[in-house]
Write an enzyme that holds these catalytic residues in place. Structure first.
Site, PDB file in Angstrom:
ATOM      1  N   HIS A 100       2.595   8.147 -35.681  1.00 48.76           N
ATOM      2  CA  HIS A 100       3.373   8.978 -36.598  1.00 48.76           C
ATOM      3  C   HIS A 100       3.871   8.105 -37.756  1.00 48.76           C
ATOM      4  O   HIS A 100       4.034   6.893 -37.611  1.00 48.76           O
ATOM      5  CB  HIS A 100       4.559   9.622 -35.864  1.00 48.76           C
ATOM      6  N   GLU A 124      -1.517  14.514 -42.025  1.00 49.63           N
ATOM      7  CA  GLU A 124      -0.307  14.805 -42.789  1.00 49.63           C
ATOM      8  C   GLU A 124      -0.039  13.725 -43.830  1.00 49.63           C
ATOM      9  O   GLU A 124       0.171  12.569 -43.488  1.00 49.63           O
ATOM     10  CB  GLU A 124       0.902  14.981 -41.866  1.00 49.63           C
TER      11      GLU A 124
END
Length: 240
Positions: free
Chosen positions: A99, A147
């Site tokens: 992440h 993302e």
């Protein structure tokens, strides 16, 4: 890639990060669980590590619990690190890696995917740039979260061009990898748009975690995922 891993298509992912934990998180997840069962959508929840067992033992099979992070260590030494086998025994069925708030080197991502496979954990790996997404796709995780870092937490979702490029790139390398475009998702309409562009999933973190009525927003998002997928396939049948 963990073989023979099944999750409903489409699916949704909620990452509470460190905004929610314990009983407050469980209250929201139970509302998410109800919406997941109503609309027949699997939902990945990646809670704080200490909450994995709490979420797993108090929700239905529609809630798929993932750890927020995992280290590539084997059983043995590793004080303060997250062991794959321990996460699995606590109730996790998968793990998120790389992440934007917990970046890893490409070498460490590859090692962690292999360790997760050995422990029976599915892998959901985040990527930012097209070069990073390409490298990750060749490592064959179960899910890639595409993302752009600059959109995380902004409330501005990625557009069709980005989604199309990600889908073509990742599916061109391995069509079995599930693609979850995310970042900046803040409404049901955002979820609808991403799924209607052909993605298999989407997700939300801060907007849902900080919402004044998280249960209402979660239901809006999950119902939009279902409607978008049904509309997309209806239109696809018409054009085939």
């Amino acid at each position: 890639m963990l073989k023979n891993y099944n999750i409903s298509i489409p699916f949704f992912e909620f990452g509470p990060k460190a905004y929610l934990y314990g009983d407050k998180l469980l209250k929201l997840v139970k509302e998410i669980d109800a919406a997941a069962r109503e609309f027949e959508i699997d939902v990945i929840i990646d809670p704080q590590t200490v909450d994995i067992r709490l979420i797993r033992e108090n929700t239905s099979g529609r809630i798929r619990v993932y750890a927020q992070h995992m280290d590539s260590i084997p059983v043995g030494r590793g004080m303060g690190e997250a062991l794959a086998e321990a996460l699995k025994e606590a109730g996790a069925e998968g793990v998120m890696l790389n992440h934007a708030e917990r970046k890893l080197s490409l070498k460490e991502i590859e090692k962690s995917i292999k360790r997760a496979d050995e422990a029976g954990l599915a892998t959901m790996v985040c990527g930012d740039t097209m070069d990073e997404l390409r490298e990750i796709a060749y490592m064959e995780p179960n899910i890639i979260v595409a993302e752009p870092t600059e959109l995380i937490g902004t409330g501005k979702a990625a557009g069709k061009e980005y989604v199309d490029v990600c889908l073509n790139l990742i599916k061109g390398i391995n069509p079995e990898i599930l693609v979850l475009p995310s970042a900046g998702i803040s409404s049901g309409q955002d979820c609808y748009n991403i799924i209607h562009m052909g993605a298999e999933a989407t997700g939300c973190s801060s907007a849902l975690a900080k919402a004044s009525d998280g249960g209402r927003l979660a239901r809006e998002m999950i119902s939009s995922v279902r409607k978008a997928y049904d509309d997309f396939n209806k239109n696809k049948r018409r054009t085939d």
